[in-house]
Design an enzyme around this catalytic site. Sequence first.
Site, PDB file in Angstrom:
ATOM      1  N   GLU A 166       1.139  -1.127   0.148  1.00  0.00           N
ATOM      2  CA  GLU A 166       0.375   0.301  -0.211  1.00  0.00           C
ATOM      3  C   GLU A 166       1.031   1.148  -0.023  1.00  0.00           C
ATOM      4  O   GLU A 166       0.816   1.966   0.968  1.00  0.00           O
ATOM      5  CB  GLU A 166      -0.953  -0.149   0.899  1.00  0.00           C
ATOM      6  CG  GLU A 166      -2.057  -1.228   0.962  1.00  0.00           C
ATOM      7  CD  GLU A 166      -2.883  -0.654   2.305  1.00  0.00           C
ATOM      8  OE1 GLU A 166      -2.907  -0.373   2.772  1.00  0.00           O
ATOM      9  OE2 GLU A 166      -4.249  -1.995   2.319  1.00  0.00           O
ATOM     10  N   GLU A 350      -6.114  -7.851  -0.005  1.00  0.00           N
ATOM     11  CA  GLU A 350      -7.157  -7.907   1.603  1.00  0.00           C
ATOM     12  C   GLU A 350      -8.133  -6.773   1.247  1.00  0.00           C
ATOM     13  O   GLU A 350      -8.407  -6.114  -0.113  1.00  0.00           O
ATOM     14  CB  GLU A 350      -6.237  -6.596   1.154  1.00  0.00           C
ATOM     15  CG  GLU A 350      -4.613  -7.385   2.642  1.00  0.00           C
ATOM     16  CD  GLU A 350      -4.328  -5.863   3.762  1.00  0.00           C
ATOM     17  OE1 GLU A 350      -4.935  -5.342   3.837  1.00  0.00           O
ATOM     18  OE2 GLU A 350      -2.960  -5.826   3.270  1.00  0.00           O
TER      19      GLU A 350
HETATM   20  C1  FCB Z   1      -4.914  -2.045   5.285  1.00  0.00           C
HETATM   21  C2  FCB Z   1      -3.689  -2.338   6.518  1.00  0.00           C
HETATM   22  C3  FCB Z   1      -3.859  -3.218   6.621  1.00  0.00           C
HETATM   23  C4  FCB Z   1      -4.963  -3.546   7.839  1.00  0.00           C
HETATM   24  C5  FCB Z   1      -6.144  -3.493   7.374  1.00  0.00           C
HETATM   25  C6  FCB Z   1      -7.051  -3.358   8.061  1.00  0.00           C
HETATM   26  O1  FCB Z   1      -4.870  -1.104   4.945  1.00  0.00           O
HETATM   27  O2  FCB Z   1      -2.562  -2.749   5.206  1.00  0.00           O
HETATM   28  O3  FCB Z   1      -2.605  -3.926   7.655  1.00  0.00           O
HETATM   29  O4  FCB Z   1      -4.790  -2.664   8.351  1.00  0.00           O
HETATM   30  O5  FCB Z   1      -6.043  -1.879   5.988  1.00  0.00           O
END
Ligand code: FCB
Length: 441
Positions: A166, A350
């Site tokens: 990210e 994610e």
């Molecule tokens: C993302 C992150 C992870 C976690 C989620 C909820 O941005 O990569 O570490 O905090 O959000």
Amino acid sequence: MQFQRSDFPEDFLFGVATSSYQIEGHGFGGAGRTHWDDFAATPGNVVRAEHGARACDHYHRYEEDLDLVQAAGFDCYRFSTSWARVMPDGKTPNQEGLDFYDRLTDAMLERGIKPCATLYHWELPSPLADLGGWRNGDIAKWFGDYTETIMGRVGDRMYSVAPINEPWCVAWLSHFLGHHAPGLRDIRAATRAMHHVLLAHGTAIQTMRGLGMSNLGGVFNLEWASPADDSPEAAEKAALYDSIYNRWFLGGVFNGEYPANVLAGVEQHMPQGWQDDFATITAPVDWCGLNYYTRKLIKPDNTPWPSLDEAEGPLPKTFMDWEIYPDGLYKFLKRTKEDYTGDLPLFVTENGMAAPDKLTNGACEDPDRIAFLSAHAAQIQKAIAQGVPVGGYYMWSLLDNYEWALGYEKRFGLVHVDFETLERTPKSSYHALKGALRALT
Ligand code: FCB
């Protein structure tokens, strides 16, 4: 779950994600101080000043945790290696840290789980922060050296690797909004971090190619931006938010250019000769990862550039107060293919939600999470049906863990963690996934 493995292409991969500082217990194994330890030690930054010194104690319990990954039927485990564990001062290797990731890798392989590594999920060694951290262009070289050290040890056994989790969070959230370490609110620092994070990404890709590695990608967090009303001003600001959050990083890596509406505000802060760095930033990758959680409604305000404000959205929200907007995942999969990645495989690296999950009589019911994951899986199916090459869906997260500035109360896990006893209890979402992922026979 409203989906099962057989609803997806045969080679589609299901995975679950975590990150080092959020679960390992940074106090163990000779890891060095990080800018997150410093940020958390500064009053007002983190809820109850919580930090990652013990976290889930995954450092000692990784076998039990990988048993859970295996038993649910996941193909992949997306984890991260900690720079400060591997190199406590940012530059000198720590054998204990390297040995840990060696053991962790073998423990995945013994269980038939594909190791999917991320090299930086936010724990910058403090001595490098002292040198300016992401503001200093030398970070690309430091990161390349770290990449060589950790992948020199475990790179032969990785299924896939992405350098940086990210980039928007590393740069904008941490140097402009000040919500994450190092907690700066400085447009010049943010601009440099936005560029250097991509330079470090490209340098690490080149380093790993040099080691003979393949299946390398990038992981971007994307947030859909909609105008808060019908005015042209709101439309313009939503486009700017989209450019800062999403298009800057994808555009840099895949098209070798930054969006004009962002450069208009930050070009004066860019490091000298920045255009020459695209040769490194665009180092070819094999896949692109999308982390997706929510959308924002954007409107203008009268602060200095970028003059962005957010409006409250009407959709149901998670415990993070994030609107639940599964359509955005479909839209991003489609748009990323069209504007940036073409035929390259995309992975949802994610996706998940926080809830105030509680144990009752030894069980944890989380029906909202089951609905959330089902709704997002349906959007992935829709994208695949329309020809978007999506190769996998990884959920955040295996365990309840350290949710950064929000401490330990925002529970994202498929598995409940009691932070007193450290006992793990699979939630009903875990059991539902286990049913959905059962191998096809
Ligand atoms: C993302 C992150 C992870 C976690 C989620 C909820 O941005 O990569 O570490 O905090 O959000």
